[in-house]
Scaffold this motif. Sequence first.
Motif, PDB file in Angstrom:
ATOM      1  N   ALA A 147       0.839  -1.258  -0.053  1.00 12.02           N
ATOM      2  CA  ALA A 147       0.147   0.126  -0.084  1.00 12.02           C
ATOM      3  C   ALA A 147       0.832   1.323   0.080  1.00 12.02           C
ATOM      4  CB  ALA A 147      -1.002   0.006   1.325  1.00 12.02           C
ATOM      5  N   SER A 171      -4.564  -3.109  -3.461  1.00 11.28           N
ATOM      6  CA  SER A 171      -5.801  -3.689  -4.104  1.00 11.28           C
ATOM      7  C   SER A 171      -5.483  -4.544  -5.484  1.00 11.28           C
ATOM      8  CB  SER A 171      -6.697  -2.370  -4.577  1.00 11.28           C
ATOM      9  OG  SER A 171      -5.994  -1.724  -5.547  1.00 11.28           O
ATOM     10  N   MET A 175      -7.291   4.457  -6.108  1.00  7.48           N
ATOM     11  CA  MET A 175      -7.485   2.828  -6.040  1.00  7.48           C
ATOM     12  C   MET A 175      -7.072   2.131  -7.473  1.00  7.48           C
ATOM     13  SD  MET A 175     -11.465   1.303  -6.345  1.00  7.48           S
ATOM     14  CE  MET A 175     -11.962   1.979  -4.875  1.00  7.48           C
ATOM     15  N   LEU A 230      -4.703  -8.090  -4.013  1.00  4.70           N
ATOM     16  CA  LEU A 230      -6.123  -8.888  -3.819  1.00  4.70           C
ATOM     17  C   LEU A 230      -6.607  -9.507  -4.675  1.00  4.70           C
ATOM     18  CD1 LEU A 230      -6.934  -6.287  -0.850  1.00  4.70           C
ATOM     19  CD2 LEU A 230      -5.838  -8.442  -0.510  1.00  4.70           C
ATOM     20  N   ASN A 258      -3.267   1.813  -6.691  1.00  2.00           N
ATOM     21  CA  ASN A 258      -2.939   1.044  -5.117  1.00  2.00           C
ATOM     22  C   ASN A 258      -2.420  -0.292  -5.483  1.00  2.00           C
ATOM     23  OD1 ASN A 258      -3.651  -0.585  -2.605  1.00  2.00           O
ATOM     24  ND2 ASN A 258      -2.921   1.463  -2.273  1.00  2.00           N
ATOM     25  N   ARG A 287     -15.204  -2.007  -8.755  1.00  2.00           N
ATOM     26  CA  ARG A 287     -14.268  -2.064  -9.804  1.00  2.00           C
ATOM     27  C   ARG A 287     -14.545  -1.511 -10.920  1.00  2.00           C
ATOM     28  NH1 ARG A 287      -9.395  -4.027  -8.387  1.00  2.00           N
ATOM     29  NH2 ARG A 287      -9.189  -5.309 -10.353  1.00  2.00           N
TER      30      ARG A 287
END
Length: 200
Positions: free
Chosen positions: A28, A107, A101, A110, A104, A141
């Motif tokens: 992050a 993310s 977003m 993930l 990042n 998303r």
Amino acid sequence: MALPSRRSVLKWTLASGVLAFGGGAALALQKTQLRELTPKLVALDASAYAVLCALADRLCPALGEGAPGALALQVPEQIDAMLLASPDESVREQIVGALMMLENALSGALFLERFQPFTKLDAAGQDAVLAHMRDSSVGVRRTVFRALTTVVNAFYWAQPDTWLRAGYGGPPETADLREMYKDQLVDLDSLRATPLVQGA
């Protein structure tokens, strides 16, 4: 009750492992690859601007004569100015939030996309991230993808320099329009009421 798919199990196993070993924070906190020549910004900070430039360059790249790219047409700067002019501060916050977003790395990890910020990926890697977001089963998303791509494309294709690329010759002259629609034009004189006769 439906069992989770193998992909879902792998995704969350990876996520748990990343977070358990403290890698989540490291992902992050990876820094954005800033642009070398950051202009004077009024709404976006240098990081959000860099992400927007990377995104715009993938969505609307330069394709040679008659097809300038979004960066050459200063699309990111125009979006920055639009955000400043917007009376709704939440618009800027939402755009910046969507950009970060996209950027990042956590993310991305993930969702099994990548382990680097968007700005540090090569062109193929960035295209893969955008395709993942476009086709994601996670609604937020897809929403972020649509919001960011819509604003970039709107500013890009609105510029006359892009019309040749789109095969559009530009709006016709007024005289040409009148000739094209001469059979449909209304004679305003015929619509005027007959003047009242004096003394009637």
